[in-house]
Design a protein around this motif. Sequence first.
Motif, PDB file in Angstrom:
ATOM      1  N   SER A  27     -21.373 105.393 108.933  1.00  0.00           N
ATOM      2  CA  SER A  27     -21.798 106.252 110.037  1.00  0.00           C
ATOM      3  C   SER A  27     -23.302 106.169 110.260  1.00  0.00           C
ATOM      4  O   SER A  27     -23.773 106.105 111.399  1.00  0.00           O
ATOM      5  CB  SER A  27     -21.388 107.698 109.757  1.00  0.00           C
ATOM      6  OG  SER A  27     -21.772 108.547 110.803  1.00  0.00           O
ATOM      7  N   PHE A  30     -18.138 108.078 121.480  1.00  0.00           N
ATOM      8  CA  PHE A  30     -18.286 109.426 120.925  1.00  0.00           C
ATOM      9  C   PHE A  30     -18.644 109.370 119.435  1.00  0.00           C
ATOM     10  O   PHE A  30     -19.476 110.144 118.951  1.00  0.00           O
ATOM     11  CB  PHE A  30     -17.008 110.238 121.136  1.00  0.00           C
ATOM     12  CG  PHE A  30     -16.712 110.541 122.584  1.00  0.00           C
ATOM     13  CD1 PHE A  30     -17.732 110.913 123.446  1.00  0.00           C
ATOM     14  CD2 PHE A  30     -15.430 110.447 123.083  1.00  0.00           C
ATOM     15  CE1 PHE A  30     -17.475 111.188 124.783  1.00  0.00           C
ATOM     16  CE2 PHE A  30     -15.157 110.719 124.416  1.00  0.00           C
ATOM     17  CZ  PHE A  30     -16.185 111.091 125.272  1.00  0.00           C
ATOM     18  N   TYR A  31     -18.014 108.450 118.716  1.00  0.00           N
ATOM     19  CA  TYR A  31     -18.314 108.295 117.289  1.00  0.00           C
ATOM     20  C   TYR A  31     -19.761 107.845 117.094  1.00  0.00           C
ATOM     21  O   TYR A  31     -20.476 108.341 116.203  1.00  0.00           O
ATOM     22  CB  TYR A  31     -17.342 107.295 116.660  1.00  0.00           C
ATOM     23  CG  TYR A  31     -17.638 106.964 115.210  1.00  0.00           C
ATOM     24  CD1 TYR A  31     -17.774 107.965 114.261  1.00  0.00           C
ATOM     25  CD2 TYR A  31     -17.780 105.643 114.800  1.00  0.00           C
ATOM     26  CE1 TYR A  31     -18.036 107.668 112.928  1.00  0.00           C
ATOM     27  CE2 TYR A  31     -18.045 105.332 113.471  1.00  0.00           C
ATOM     28  CZ  TYR A  31     -18.174 106.345 112.543  1.00  0.00           C
ATOM     29  OH  TYR A  31     -18.445 106.042 111.236  1.00  0.00           O
ATOM     30  N   LEU A  69     -22.273 108.368 119.141  1.00  0.00           N
ATOM     31  CA  LEU A  69     -23.153 109.496 119.445  1.00  0.00           C
ATOM     32  C   LEU A  69     -23.274 110.423 118.234  1.00  0.00           C
ATOM     33  O   LEU A  69     -24.376 110.842 117.869  1.00  0.00           O
ATOM     34  CB  LEU A  69     -22.604 110.288 120.633  1.00  0.00           C
ATOM     35  CG  LEU A  69     -22.993 109.809 122.026  1.00  0.00           C
ATOM     36  CD1 LEU A  69     -22.201 110.555 123.086  1.00  0.00           C
ATOM     37  CD2 LEU A  69     -24.482 109.985 122.266  1.00  0.00           C
ATOM     38  N   TYR A  70     -22.152 110.724 117.612  1.00  0.00           N
ATOM     39  CA  TYR A  70     -22.157 111.571 116.410  1.00  0.00           C
ATOM     40  C   TYR A  70     -22.979 110.920 115.302  1.00  0.00           C
ATOM     41  O   TYR A  70     -23.747 111.595 114.592  1.00  0.00           O
ATOM     42  CB  TYR A  70     -20.720 111.808 115.956  1.00  0.00           C
ATOM     43  CG  TYR A  70     -20.604 112.415 114.577  1.00  0.00           C
ATOM     44  CD1 TYR A  70     -20.805 113.779 114.381  1.00  0.00           C
ATOM     45  CD2 TYR A  70     -20.306 111.618 113.471  1.00  0.00           C
ATOM     46  CE1 TYR A  70     -20.707 114.336 113.114  1.00  0.00           C
ATOM     47  CE2 TYR A  70     -20.205 112.162 112.201  1.00  0.00           C
ATOM     48  CZ  TYR A  70     -20.406 113.524 112.027  1.00  0.00           C
ATOM     49  OH  TYR A  70     -20.321 114.072 110.778  1.00  0.00           O
ATOM     50  N   SER A  71     -22.854 109.600 115.165  1.00  0.00           N
ATOM     51  CA  SER A  71     -23.522 108.884 114.080  1.00  0.00           C
ATOM     52  C   SER A  71     -25.031 108.794 114.266  1.00  0.00           C
ATOM     53  O   SER A  71     -25.753 108.527 113.300  1.00  0.00           O
ATOM     54  CB  SER A  71     -22.942 107.469 113.968  1.00  0.00           C
ATOM     55  OG  SER A  71     -21.563 107.510 113.683  1.00  0.00           O
ATOM     56  N   CYS A  72     -25.508 109.001 115.474  1.00  0.00           N
ATOM     57  CA  CYS A  72     -26.952 108.903 115.727  1.00  0.00           C
ATOM     58  C   CYS A  72     -27.732 110.033 115.062  1.00  0.00           C
ATOM     59  O   CYS A  72     -28.951 109.942 114.913  1.00  0.00           O
ATOM     60  CB  CYS A  72     -27.229 108.890 117.231  1.00  0.00           C
ATOM     61  SG  CYS A  72     -26.775 107.334 118.039  1.00  0.00           S
ATOM     62  N   MET A 123     -28.367 114.440 114.152  1.00  0.00           N
ATOM     63  CA  MET A 123     -28.702 115.659 114.877  1.00  0.00           C
ATOM     64  C   MET A 123     -30.030 115.545 115.633  1.00  0.00           C
ATOM     65  O   MET A 123     -30.147 115.979 116.778  1.00  0.00           O
ATOM     66  CB  MET A 123     -28.760 116.834 113.896  1.00  0.00           C
ATOM     67  CG  MET A 123     -28.927 118.188 114.565  1.00  0.00           C
ATOM     68  SD  MET A 123     -28.971 119.543 113.361  1.00  0.00           S
ATOM     69  CE  MET A 123     -27.344 119.377 112.630  1.00  0.00           C
ATOM     70  N   VAL A 132     -29.591 113.231 118.750  1.00  0.00           N
ATOM     71  CA  VAL A 132     -28.725 113.872 119.751  1.00  0.00           C
ATOM     72  C   VAL A 132     -29.445 115.061 120.378  1.00  0.00           C
ATOM     73  O   VAL A 132     -29.346 115.300 121.591  1.00  0.00           O
ATOM     74  CB  VAL A 132     -27.391 114.309 119.115  1.00  0.00           C
ATOM     75  CG1 VAL A 132     -26.571 115.154 120.092  1.00  0.00           C
ATOM     76  CG2 VAL A 132     -26.588 113.086 118.681  1.00  0.00           C
TER      77      VAL A 132
END
Length: 446
Positions: A193, A400-401, A403-406, A408, A411
């Motif tokens: 991730s 989406f995955y 984006l989550y992995s980038c 907090m 984002v």
Amino acid sequence: MAESGKKMSLTGLTTLVAVNMMGSGIIMLPTNMAQLGAVSLLSWIFTAIGSMAIAYCFAQCGIFCPRSGGMSAYTEQAHGKSGFFLCSYLYFLSLAIANVAVAISAVGYMTEFLPWLGSGAIPLFIGTIGLIWITTLANFGGPGITGRIGAITVWGVIIPVAGLCIIGWFWFKPEVLIAAWNPNELPISEAVSRTIPLTLWAFLGMESAAQAIDAVENPKRTVPLACLFGTLGAAVIYVLSTTVIQGIIPNAELANSSAPFALVYARMFTPMIGNIIMVLAVMACIGSLLGWQFTLAQTAKMAADQGMFPNFFSKITAMNAPIIGMAVCAVLQTLMALSTISPNASAQFSKLVSLAAVTNLVPYVTALTGLLVIMYKAKVSASVYVRNSLVLLVALTYSFYALYSCGMEAVFGGTLVLVIGYLLYASIAKRFVGTPPPPLSEIGDA
């Protein structure tokens, strides 16, 4: 209309797609990935599958919606004028951020020749903005010169990286790779991730693959296949080169290198060969930066032509160069470099890559969702609709995955610029309204 015999074949377009994606995106990745260990190589699998799905969907958008505007035009199909603006705005910012990261990559390689550049945050900043302004001024000559330089310099990265995939195995030691597998003892899911933004960075630019529709033979077949094969070809080179380098250079040494490909060639051959690779990498970065500076200014010009960006972005010279827009873009990039200033090129590069990925992924999602409306308007067959919708589901799931992995911080930063984008659009939205509604007093009297 070009004659059929003079149009690009599947092989030619596939090569073009792979070359466009590779650019300079790979040259700092081994260092950043080594900080998490060789386990990070697994993220290539997810990113390769996701990137091929995204590239395929963009190819389908281009086939069934052959209007100018690229991702912004596809977004408008589903999300209206505000979607066009926000896609252009975020894509513009992502390119500006990415340009700063490319400049940092070049400075990282230059520190071997000019050690002062790597001696602290201020020298790194000076080197970065120096390259930003040099490539901006060089673009004042127009797109013809930019294109010719970029077509040559891009091979300064592709040849050493692709060459390492072939000859590097003679120096490869499995025990070195095994020792580097997971030095931080992270769960595999977390390690993968955390490196998704880095691997995605190497594939950014795939959205341009469908822009050559008018210049290829049998575009409905050639463009989707070229997108898939070109992305797959780049993925193979990325995976092999980063695997080989982690099996030659010990992980701790690789994680602290500012010029990983120069380091591995120096280890395989001689320091002189390493220096040659370093020069080629710097040339490739400068050539890539030259091209992306022009693309950045053209993205702003396209939005300005639609009445969505300030008018000065539309002004061009006799050489067809939007020099005022270029200068403004250079100022913006200077401020970005200053806001992320760091004494460590790798740390600053990683931070910028994550933010660039976020600001690129949001336009990806808005443009990809436009495919559903595009297919509806084009009245495609049920089989094509189902097939493309399944690939779209893969592309969106990966987006989406990613984006989550980038993380907090990235984002959060992306969310802030998105909110600012909505505020900016509100100030110009009246330009795109048809007949204004009657005053409230008239409504009350009715």
